[in-house]
Design a protein around this motif. Sequence first.
Motif, PDB file in Angstrom:
ATOM      1  N   ALA A 102      86.252  30.068  55.311  1.00  0.00           N
ATOM      2  CA  ALA A 102      87.176  29.547  56.319  1.00  0.00           C
ATOM      3  C   ALA A 102      86.930  30.171  57.692  1.00  0.00           C
ATOM      4  O   ALA A 102      87.558  29.773  58.680  1.00  0.00           O
ATOM      5  CB  ALA A 102      88.621  29.799  55.893  1.00  0.00           C
ATOM      6  N   GLY A 103      86.038  31.152  57.750  1.00  0.00           N
ATOM      7  CA  GLY A 103      85.695  31.768  59.025  1.00  0.00           C
ATOM      8  C   GLY A 103      86.562  32.943  59.417  1.00  0.00           C
ATOM      9  O   GLY A 103      86.508  33.406  60.563  1.00  0.00           O
ATOM     10  N   LEU A 104      87.380  33.456  58.475  1.00  0.00           N
ATOM     11  CA  LEU A 104      88.218  34.613  58.798  1.00  0.00           C
ATOM     12  C   LEU A 104      87.345  35.845  59.010  1.00  0.00           C
ATOM     13  O   LEU A 104      86.335  36.044  58.320  1.00  0.00           O
ATOM     14  CB  LEU A 104      89.220  34.881  57.679  1.00  0.00           C
ATOM     15  N   VAL A 105      87.751  36.681  59.949  1.00  0.00           N
ATOM     16  CA  VAL A 105      87.023  37.914  60.230  1.00  0.00           C
ATOM     17  C   VAL A 105      87.468  39.020  59.288  1.00  0.00           C
ATOM     18  O   VAL A 105      86.673  39.861  58.864  1.00  0.00           O
ATOM     19  CB  VAL A 105      87.240  38.342  61.697  1.00  0.00           C
ATOM     20  N   SER A 106      88.764  39.025  58.938  1.00  0.00           N
ATOM     21  CA  SER A 106      89.294  40.061  58.057  1.00  0.00           C
ATOM     22  C   SER A 106      90.332  39.461  57.120  1.00  0.00           C
ATOM     23  O   SER A 106      90.839  38.351  57.348  1.00  0.00           O
ATOM     24  CB  SER A 106      89.924  41.194  58.874  1.00  0.00           C
ATOM     25  N   VAL A 107      90.641  40.211  56.058  1.00  0.00           N
ATOM     26  CA  VAL A 107      91.649  39.775  55.084  1.00  0.00           C
ATOM     27  C   VAL A 107      92.560  40.952  54.762  1.00  0.00           C
ATOM     28  O   VAL A 107      92.145  42.116  54.862  1.00  0.00           O
ATOM     29  CB  VAL A 107      91.002  39.265  53.769  1.00  0.00           C
ATOM     30  N   PRO A 108      93.811  40.697  54.370  1.00  0.00           N
ATOM     31  CA  PRO A 108      94.680  41.789  53.948  1.00  0.00           C
ATOM     32  C   PRO A 108      94.198  42.338  52.610  1.00  0.00           C
ATOM     33  O   PRO A 108      93.760  41.593  51.730  1.00  0.00           O
ATOM     34  CB  PRO A 108      96.054  41.113  53.803  1.00  0.00           C
ATOM     35  N   ALA A 109      94.276  43.660  52.472  1.00  0.00           N
ATOM     36  CA  ALA A 109      93.763  44.290  51.254  1.00  0.00           C
ATOM     37  C   ALA A 109      94.582  45.519  50.898  1.00  0.00           C
ATOM     38  O   ALA A 109      95.174  46.169  51.769  1.00  0.00           O
ATOM     39  CB  ALA A 109      92.296  44.678  51.440  1.00  0.00           C
ATOM     40  N   VAL A 110      94.624  45.813  49.616  1.00  0.00           N
ATOM     41  CA  VAL A 110      95.169  47.068  49.096  1.00  0.00           C
ATOM     42  C   VAL A 110      93.999  47.834  48.512  1.00  0.00           C
ATOM     43  O   VAL A 110      93.215  47.272  47.726  1.00  0.00           O
ATOM     44  CB  VAL A 110      96.239  46.815  48.015  1.00  0.00           C
ATOM     45  N   ILE A 111      93.858  49.102  48.901  1.00  0.00           N
ATOM     46  CA  ILE A 111      92.737  49.909  48.420  1.00  0.00           C
ATOM     47  C   ILE A 111      93.242  50.876  47.355  1.00  0.00           C
ATOM     48  O   ILE A 111      94.174  51.658  47.604  1.00  0.00           O
ATOM     49  CB  ILE A 111      92.095  50.688  49.584  1.00  0.00           C
ATOM     50  N   ARG A 112      92.649  50.816  46.173  1.00  0.00           N
ATOM     51  CA  ARG A 112      93.021  51.682  45.061  1.00  0.00           C
ATOM     52  C   ARG A 112      91.989  52.798  44.911  1.00  0.00           C
ATOM     53  O   ARG A 112      90.782  52.567  45.006  1.00  0.00           O
ATOM     54  CB  ARG A 112      93.095  50.885  43.762  1.00  0.00           C
TER      55      ARG A 112
END
Length: 303
Positions: free
Chosen positions: A86-96
Amino acid sequence: MEKRLGRGLGSLLGSKPASDSTTQVAVDQIQPNPYQPREHFDETALAELRESIRTHGVLQPVVLRRTGTGLQLIAGERRWRASRDAGLVSVPAVIREGVTDAEMIELALVENLQREDLDPIERAHGYQRMVSDLGLTQAGVAERVGLKRSTVTNHLRLLELPDAIQKLVAESALSMGHARALLGIPAEEVQLALADKIVHDGMSVRTAEEAVREAVRELTGRAPKAPQESAGEAKPSSQAPDGEAPKSQEPWARALTERLQRALGTKVEIRNRPGYRGQILIEYFDKDGLEVLVDQLAPPDTI
């Protein structure tokens, strides 16, 4: 497909997050999960998800772990792929933190099993990876993913089939029932030919099983041997083709024989003598087949 899964994602992802909230992570900094059991991503479904993300954004963060080479996906590969498309530069994430390779394998399989969108061959490869990479027995795999051992065994046996037949199963051209029947043929070229015929003719599993029995008879020149009888034991009055009740049996015995064969997926013979005394003979052809029968007839929690 049994609905009872073992450890859920919440339990498996119990490691403490690197932070209490989500963070934005650059799409091109995220590495795919090397233990992803899914071998094919549905392009239509990905396109629909891509359009949804363009309209509404990424509503659920992906889950990542840190490795020596960067950030690696634990869960959410479809969202990551669709966001990238979709061309997004970043995405929300949770880092474990502290997620091991062994947990990664289990997490990837359980996440997909909970959505029930893996095909039987992908499931089989996932179970095989848990055996080879985690050192689990088939019973151990079954316990970890919350399934019966016979279910795991039946999937793993699919990997004994030629690649072309596995492809037909993955594409839903053949069912697991068809595939299990084909495993009874000892010659690969005959397996392949009959698989094509099953697909072309639209055979039911029952008809395919009969075709397999006929193929085995042609290959060996005879039907499978009947079980040896002990001294003094009354012999059945007639022999029937493999998988069929003897013609001389009473109707009730024929009906029960066929019912048991459908339920157990193997040859069954009822030897009834006057006074309703006799034997029920159930055939198996290898160790896995024996274990499947034991699980069907005496599940572990009832032994």
